[in-house]
Structures are given as C-alpha cells and as structure tokens.
Design a protein around this motif. Structure first.
Motif, short mmCIF file in Angstrom:
data_model
loop_
_atom_site.label_atom_id
_atom_site.label_comp_id
_atom_site.label_asym_id
_atom_site.label_seq_id
_atom_site.Cartn_x
_atom_site.Cartn_y
_atom_site.Cartn_z
N LYS A 1 0.76 -1.33 0.01
CA LYS A 1 0.15 0.06 -0.11
C LYS A 1 0.96 1.26 0.03
N LEU A 2 1.89 1.43 0.74
CA LEU A 2 2.82 2.49 0.99
C LEU A 2 3.31 2.60 -0.54
N THR A 3 3.91 1.64 -1.28
CA THR A 3 4.58 1.44 -2.46
C THR A 3 3.34 2.24 -3.36
N GLY A 4 2.16 2.00 -3.35
CA GLY A 4 1.10 2.45 -4.26
C GLY A 4 1.01 4.02 -3.92
N ILE A 5 1.04 4.41 -2.84
CA ILE A 5 0.99 5.72 -2.52
C ILE A 5 2.18 6.69 -3.04
N ALA A 6 3.31 6.11 -2.88
CA ALA A 6 4.64 6.60 -3.41
C ALA A 6 4.37 6.85 -4.93
#
Length: 158
Positions: free
Chosen positions: A149-154
């Motif tokens: 999820k953090l990768t997606g936000i980034a």
C-alpha cells in the motif's frame, strides 16, 4: 538473555518484535500528523489499528503457547528507525517531499517487521507451535500488504 536453544531464540525474537510494535504505536500518530497526503494519513491511521491488533495477537500467542513468556527488552533497531522518521518530520517542510520521506521511513519499518515475522513464523513452525505459526503468518501478511500500500501511495497508484 542467553540464547542456547531454538526456544530461547524464539522468545528473544518475539520479545524484540513486541517492543517494536509498542514503539510503532507511539510513532504512527506522529507520522500521520506530519503527513500532508490524505491517503498517506489514512494509511498510517489504518496501520495503527492493525498494529494494535498485532499486539493483541502476540498476547494471544503468549497466552496459548506453553512455556513462552515475553522478556522485557527494547528493540534498538526500531528505536533507530523511529528516530530517522522523527528527523524527517523535523528537518523537511510539510509537503510532498516530507511525505516521500515518511513513506520511505515507514517502509523501512515494514521491511524490518517482514523480516522479523518471517523469522518468527519459521521458528514457530520448526518448534511445532502451530497456533503461534498461524498467528504470525497472519501478521506477516498484513505487514506485506501495508508495504504494498505504501508503494502504491508513493507511485500514486493506490
């Protein structure tokens, strides 16, 4: 703590990750307040709720696994990662650059947790602690999902 057996190692690693989770519950609200991206704020809030559930899961693991008791210790690795996140909050102006730094800091924590829970799951399996292994596998999956999820936000694909 002297580590001589796989059980000793399991208890040591379990105690370490318990300390890490407690530290994370104190760091995530600060990171959420420091973030400007609404998806990032929400991700930090959601992960705080997950982390509280993970601590409950660790408590259940200890209650239901014969001979396993958490030792009082401090996870120094997480302490350092939390300090790095705090440095970003203090040294980078609010906005996209700080958000990017916070995502990186959070992913460092996630990767630490993925390694820790992967190790604990393997040890629990080797020791025949089936219920503990199931609980640890559940947490390991949550940590992997948070990292994704953090990768997606980034990358703005979340």
């Amino acid at each position: 703590m002297t580590i001589k057996t796989l059980e000793d190692l399991f208890i040591h690693e379990l105690s370490d990750v318990y300390s890490a989770e407690k530290q994370i519950t104190r760091a995530l609200p600060k990171m959420a307040r420091a973030a400007t991206d609404e998806k990032l704020k929400a991700a930090f809030q959601q992960h705080l709720e997950e982390t509280q559930g993970q601590i409950e899961r660790l408590d259940e693991l200890v209650d239901k696994t014969e001979g396993v008791r958490i030792k009082r210790m401090k996870c120094h690795a997480l302490e350092g990662l939390v300090e790095e996140a705090q440095e970003i909050i203090e040294s980078v102006d609010a906005g996209p650059v700080r958000d990017a730094g916070l995502i990186g800091a959070a992913q460092k924590v996630e990767h630490y947790e993925i390694a820790a829970y992967g190790t604990l799951h393997a040890l629990a399996t080797q020791l025949g602690y089936q219920h503990a292994a199931q609980l640890l596998a559940q947490t390991l999956q949550e940590e992997k999902e948070t990292d994704k999820k953090l990768t997606g936000i980034a990358t703005k694909s979340a």
